[in-house]
Write a protein that holds these residues in place. Structure first.
Motif, PDB file in Angstrom:
ATOM      1  N   TYR A   1       7.179   3.395  -6.839  1.00  0.00           N
ATOM      2  CA  TYR A   1       8.450   3.723  -7.465  1.00  0.00           C
ATOM      3  C   TYR A   1       8.616   5.232  -7.534  1.00  0.00           C
ATOM      4  O   TYR A   1       7.657   5.956  -7.808  1.00  0.00           O
ATOM      5  N   CYS A   2       9.834   5.722  -7.284  1.00  0.00           N
ATOM      6  CA  CYS A   2      10.134   7.153  -7.385  1.00  0.00           C
ATOM      7  C   CYS A   2       9.922   7.569  -8.839  1.00  0.00           C
ATOM      8  O   CYS A   2      10.406   6.905  -9.763  1.00  0.00           O
ATOM      9  N   SER A   3       9.209   8.671  -9.054  1.00  0.00           N
ATOM     10  CA  SER A   3       8.893   9.082 -10.427  1.00  0.00           C
ATOM     11  C   SER A   3      10.138   9.575 -11.176  1.00  0.00           C
ATOM     12  O   SER A   3      10.142   9.647 -12.384  1.00  0.00           O
ATOM     13  N   ILE A   4      11.205   9.879 -10.428  1.00  0.00           N
ATOM     14  CA  ILE A   4      12.431  10.332 -11.096  1.00  0.00           C
ATOM     15  C   ILE A   4      13.369   9.155 -11.368  1.00  0.00           C
ATOM     16  O   ILE A   4      13.717   8.872 -12.512  1.00  0.00           O
ATOM     17  N   CYS A   5      13.774   8.440 -10.317  1.00  0.00           N
ATOM     18  CA  CYS A   5      14.846   7.452 -10.493  1.00  0.00           C
ATOM     19  C   CYS A   5      14.345   6.010 -10.569  1.00  0.00           C
ATOM     20  O   CYS A   5      15.127   5.118 -10.897  1.00  0.00           O
ATOM     21  N   GLY A   6      13.085   5.756 -10.236  1.00  0.00           N
ATOM     22  CA  GLY A   6      12.579   4.388 -10.324  1.00  0.00           C
ATOM     23  C   GLY A   6      12.865   3.535  -9.114  1.00  0.00           C
ATOM     24  O   GLY A   6      12.512   2.356  -9.074  1.00  0.00           O
ATOM     25  N   ASN A   7      13.527   4.100  -8.096  1.00  0.00           N
ATOM     26  CA  ASN A   7      13.782   3.351  -6.873  1.00  0.00           C
ATOM     27  C   ASN A   7      12.479   3.226  -6.079  1.00  0.00           C
ATOM     28  O   ASN A   7      11.565   4.017  -6.268  1.00  0.00           O
ATOM     29  N   ILE A   8      12.397   2.228  -5.196  1.00  0.00           N
ATOM     30  CA  ILE A   8      11.184   2.161  -4.368  1.00  0.00           C
ATOM     31  C   ILE A   8      11.302   3.166  -3.233  1.00  0.00           C
ATOM     32  O   ILE A   8      12.388   3.411  -2.699  1.00  0.00           O
ATOM     33  N   THR A   9      10.166   3.725  -2.860  1.00  0.00           N
ATOM     34  CA  THR A   9      10.175   4.771  -1.851  1.00  0.00           C
ATOM     35  C   THR A   9       8.788   4.911  -1.237  1.00  0.00           C
ATOM     36  O   THR A   9       7.799   4.511  -1.840  1.00  0.00           O
ATOM     37  N   ASP A  10       8.736   5.459  -0.017  1.00  0.00           N
ATOM     38  CA  ASP A  10       7.419   5.745   0.559  1.00  0.00           C
ATOM     39  C   ASP A  10       7.034   7.216   0.353  1.00  0.00           C
ATOM     40  O   ASP A  10       5.938   7.620   0.730  1.00  0.00           O
ATOM     41  N   GLU A  11       7.967   8.011  -0.220  1.00  0.00           N
ATOM     42  CA  GLU A  11       7.627   9.391  -0.590  1.00  0.00           C
ATOM     43  C   GLU A  11       8.070   9.595  -2.041  1.00  0.00           C
ATOM     44  O   GLU A  11       8.953   8.916  -2.502  1.00  0.00           O
ATOM     45  N   ASP A  12       7.481  10.559  -2.721  1.00  0.00           N
ATOM     46  CA  ASP A  12       7.878  10.811  -4.098  1.00  0.00           C
ATOM     47  C   ASP A  12       8.208  12.298  -4.264  1.00  0.00           C
ATOM     48  O   ASP A  12       7.370  13.132  -3.950  1.00  0.00           O
TER      49      ASP A  12
ATOM     50  N   PRO B   1      13.289   2.058   2.868  1.00  0.00           N
ATOM     51  CA  PRO B   1      12.076   2.772   3.299  1.00  0.00           C
ATOM     52  C   PRO B   1      11.406   1.984   4.425  1.00  0.00           C
ATOM     53  O   PRO B   1      11.443   0.749   4.422  1.00  0.00           O
ATOM     54  N   THR B   2      10.800   2.702   5.377  1.00  0.00           N
ATOM     55  CA  THR B   2      10.249   2.047   6.574  1.00  0.00           C
ATOM     56  C   THR B   2       9.390   0.810   6.287  1.00  0.00           C
ATOM     57  O   THR B   2       9.616  -0.229   6.917  1.00  0.00           O
ATOM     58  N   PRO B   3       8.418   0.865   5.358  1.00  0.00           N
ATOM     59  CA  PRO B   3       7.571  -0.331   5.194  1.00  0.00           C
ATOM     60  C   PRO B   3       8.381  -1.576   4.862  1.00  0.00           C
ATOM     61  O   PRO B   3       8.130  -2.652   5.414  1.00  0.00           O
ATOM     62  N   ILE B   4       9.388  -1.438   4.001  1.00  0.00           N
ATOM     63  CA  ILE B   4      10.134  -2.640   3.613  1.00  0.00           C
ATOM     64  C   ILE B   4      11.085  -3.065   4.730  1.00  0.00           C
ATOM     65  O   ILE B   4      11.281  -4.260   4.967  1.00  0.00           O
TER      66      ILE B   4
ATOM     67  N   ARG C   1       0.811  -1.207   0.000  1.00  0.00           N
ATOM     68  CA  ARG C   1       0.000   0.000   0.000  1.00  0.00           C
ATOM     69  C   ARG C   1       0.855   1.273   0.000  1.00  0.00           C
ATOM     70  O   ARG C   1       0.560   2.222  -0.712  1.00  0.00           O
ATOM     71  N   ASP C   2       1.943   1.269   0.801  1.00  0.00           N
ATOM     72  CA  ASP C   2       2.667   2.523   1.017  1.00  0.00           C
ATOM     73  C   ASP C   2       3.903   2.717   0.150  1.00  0.00           C
ATOM     74  O   ASP C   2       4.480   3.794   0.131  1.00  0.00           O
ATOM     75  N   LEU C   3       4.334   1.659  -0.521  1.00  0.00           N
ATOM     76  CA  LEU C   3       5.545   1.812  -1.331  1.00  0.00           C
ATOM     77  C   LEU C   3       5.192   1.947  -2.805  1.00  0.00           C
ATOM     78  O   LEU C   3       4.275   1.308  -3.296  1.00  0.00           O
TER      79      LEU C   3
END
Lengths: 198, 198
Positions: free
Chosen positions: A56-67, B4-7, A52-54
């Motif tokens: 992909y970063c819209s810039i680099c494609g890394n996973i993230t909980d913020e963008d 990231p925290t969730p992972i 739900r919370d993760l």
């Protein structure tokens, strides 16, 4: 006689994970049964949260909980260098090194004609867009040292070099601490080719 | 930089499972990230359900979603024989054999002075109670062939025999399909001791 439904379902879920067969799944399920209720609830919550919370970063494609992600947002990082990796976990490995301070680009895959993965299936277009929009002077290609990783590196290199951007590849050679005796021929050849003056 | 925290939380949860270290936990967490949302939701639900809907059968100590369990309730089974095992999964192994039609008693543990597990910590009292209340003629002790399993078998045998009930133990010997060459000395000794006339 079958396992009671709740445990049979949990075994089925564990079996969906990679490298976990029927016996291990059963062992994990019975272990879960004996775990503290709070730990199991935590486990269930983090499973849901990861989906739900993760994203992909819209810039680099890394996973993230913020963008955008923490790295793309970080103004203290060197924005002239982009290191290209296959998977989000590769970013973590690089960061553990604590010596690279540029940006990243996560392909989230690798070119693999055998599996039907072409350039449009991985984050290549967004990389090219970044090179257009930002002042990048070097792209370090850090795909894995596999056939697919090498092919992807070659493909990217041919795509990026004409734009006058320096493209580099991680060195191949002996692992630190390893024995020459156990190194395979190709690695040894790369180590000799890449030898440096002392 | 951290995950990231969730992972990170999910990795922590996976690491609580037996035999799963930091690297495998990270691999499983990233795999979870790529799983279908429905499968992950199922997984989370079955984790919760295993803790909420399963409990121990008040008669035999096996895990069950109803009380008493299916086996204790089954009137077609031979109620004069009780097979004693250490864990609920041992019941499943026995049932797979499809040749045993008596009842079970699950100790949910094994005597182990080293770990501080004494007779009061496992389901022995309830077994003795059953032998008092029901018409049992044979108790088959099927604890594991480990030091603790053997000690538990000896303990139970001394406790039950004075009541005039037959106490038997599973045979030790060569696994079917195994080579004598690879059998350990103790197994071989037990196989010779337990030889049968052809």
């Amino acid at each position: 006689m079958q396992y009671p439904t709740p445990i049979a379902k949990l075994i089925e879920s564990y079996m969906r994970l990679p490298g976990i067969g029927a016996k291990t799944a059963a062992r994990l399920a019975f272990f879960t049964l004996d775990m503290k209720e709070a730990d199991v609830t935590d486990f269930a919550k983090s499973l849901i949260s990861v989906k739900r919370d993760l994203h992909y970063c819209s810039i680099c494609g890394n996973i993230t909980d913020e963008d955008p992600c923490d790295i793309c947002k970080d103004t203290t990082r060197d924005r002239s260098t982009i290191l290209v990796v296959e998977e989000p976990k590769d970013v973590m490995s690089m960061e553990k090194m604590r010596e690279y301070h540029g940006l990243y680009h996560v392909l989230n895959g690798v070119l693999s004609p055998m599996d039907g993965t072409g350039p449009d299936d991985i984050n290549i277009a967004s990389l090219i867009q970044r090179l257009h929009d930002e002042e990048v002077t070097e792209v370090i290609i850090a795909t894995n040292a596999t056939t697919e990783g090498e092919a992807t590196a070659m493909y990217l290199s041919r795509l990026i070099k004409p734009a006058g951007i320096k493209v580099t590849r991680l060195a191949h050679g002996l692992s630190v601490g390893s024995d020459i005796e156990y190194a395979d021929e190709v690695t040894l050849l790369k180590a000799v080719e890449g030898r440096r003056e002392l």
